[in-house]
Design an enzyme around this catalytic site. Sequence first.
Site, PDB file in Angstrom:
ATOM      1  N   GLN A  70       7.968   5.508  36.634  1.00  0.00           N
ATOM      2  CA  GLN A  70       8.785   6.494  35.945  1.00  0.00           C
ATOM      3  C   GLN A  70      10.233   6.502  36.468  1.00  0.00           C
ATOM      4  O   GLN A  70      10.524   5.966  37.539  1.00  0.00           O
ATOM      5  CB  GLN A  70       8.184   7.883  36.125  1.00  0.00           C
ATOM      6  CG  GLN A  70       6.907   8.128  35.349  1.00  0.00           C
ATOM      7  CD  GLN A  70       6.437   9.559  35.514  1.00  0.00           C
ATOM      8  OE1 GLN A  70       5.461   9.818  36.190  1.00  0.00           O
ATOM      9  NE2 GLN A  70       7.145  10.492  34.891  1.00  0.00           N
ATOM     10  N   HIS A  71      11.099   7.153  35.698  1.00  0.00           N
ATOM     11  CA  HIS A  71      12.441   7.596  36.104  1.00  0.00           C
ATOM     12  C   HIS A  71      13.507   6.505  36.192  1.00  0.00           C
ATOM     13  O   HIS A  71      14.690   6.825  36.176  1.00  0.00           O
ATOM     14  CB  HIS A  71      12.413   8.288  37.474  1.00  0.00           C
ATOM     15  CG  HIS A  71      11.468   9.424  37.602  1.00  0.00           C
ATOM     16  ND1 HIS A  71      11.470  10.510  36.758  1.00  0.00           N
ATOM     17  CD2 HIS A  71      10.477   9.644  38.499  1.00  0.00           C
ATOM     18  CE1 HIS A  71      10.529  11.365  37.140  1.00  0.00           C
ATOM     19  NE2 HIS A  71       9.913  10.861  38.183  1.00  0.00           N
ATOM     20  N   ASP A 227       3.603   5.671  34.560  1.00  0.00           N
ATOM     21  CA  ASP A 227       2.448   5.245  35.347  1.00  0.00           C
ATOM     22  C   ASP A 227       1.441   6.372  35.586  1.00  0.00           C
ATOM     23  O   ASP A 227       0.220   6.167  35.441  1.00  0.00           O
ATOM     24  CB  ASP A 227       2.888   4.622  36.671  1.00  0.00           C
ATOM     25  CG  ASP A 227       3.885   5.445  37.464  1.00  0.00           C
ATOM     26  OD1 ASP A 227       4.218   6.589  37.055  1.00  0.00           O
ATOM     27  OD2 ASP A 227       4.361   4.952  38.510  1.00  0.00           O
TER      28      ASP A 227
END
Length: 462
Positions: A70-71, A227
């Site tokens: 992520q991110h 994820d």
Amino acid sequence: MPLVAGVDSSTQATKIVVRDAATGALVRSGRAPHPEGTEVSPHAWWQALLEAAGGGLLDDVAAIAVAAQQHGMVALDADGEPVRDALLWNDTRSAGAAADLVAELGGPGEWSRAVGSVPVASFTVTKLRWLARNEPDNAARAESVLLPHDWITQRLTRATEPVTDRGDASGTGYYDAAAGAYRTDLLTLAFGRELRIPRVADPAEAVGEVRAPELPSIGVVAAGTGDNMAAALALDARPGDVVVSIGTSGTAFAVAEKPTADPTGAVAGFADATGRFLPLVCTLNAARVLSAGAAALGVDLAEFDRLALAAPPGADGLVLLPYLDGERTPDLPEATGRLDGLTRANLRPENVARAFVEGMLCGLADAVDALVDQGVPVRRVLLVGGGARSAAVRALAPRVLGRPVTVPAEGEYVADGAARQAAWALSGTAEPPAWENASTAVSEADPTPQVRERYAAARDRL
């Protein structure tokens, strides 16, 4: 029966599983490593995917989906090329930008009300602010921003319009999971101007087909997700289940019917991959705390486990604050680790090993408590991730968490969740296919609240 593939493009590697679409039975798998570091060229992820898919791994596959870390910030120019290496979730250089953004909107409560989360250095929105302030030439070239899974999905489909899903979008800091809509005003607040962002696809939507010339033709590409969302889908997590995942990061998350909004920022109000919500707490320090402890003692992980289990609860007073890479929860990006309570009597390898395991687990126990504080019910704790393979972790987790712990059979849960999402998109049904559940083991032990009390005392002295 048709076959489906799930891709996990994680911090450390690309993993691909090919499974039977109807039963979930594993047919074959592949893996390739990623470069080290907290900034990586997105093209390295693509090369790892091609390597992992080598040898005909994706032959005869009918559908595929990508789940990824992520991110991460993938900023692209007008030609769709990265303007710089992607900044990963665990890159903390945007900590100052996060603090500035929180203040500019009026404080943590305003962010929590806006998007369900309070941004820290991990979030994409903070990385965009860092880019705008620190690399103005690269920022001037940027026309759009994607997340890692969005970028890989677009490479698969060669689509002109990129797509994402609500789960991964909810980790950007400019998507409101409760409302199901982008907050483009927050993106503009961070970056100073508008950027193109991907369309948010429905959970079971087929968003295209594989058109990458390096890969076999695959008729259905699903939306993909983050994820943690994929892991929840693989585990078929339902309300009341709390998943504690010990990987590069440590996470505690739960599937919820209603969104959360924690003004303290401890709990991120994410969406999941099914249309529900995924309140989540993330720590930067998890499985690598164990490997670092083993390296410090000059032993392998099996001997590290033996040493930890040979020491008494509480490690004769040794307490590790495991902030070896800074920390996200609590929000201490500049912190370092600390071994507290050292004496001549307790400075033994067994106690050091146990303190490392207990310290890592205490951080995750705090994460579970933060979920409870937001009204998340905890009927079952599922322990997954590479760190869950540790005998010491399995034995000590119920003691530190204060609850029995269910340990599913080992698996590539992120890739498995992506494969289940691919099967869902292929089927066109209202719910994901009901795959056969893996066997589980339950670990129980008497709680040791004094371990957490000593940890809390050391943490609060920082």
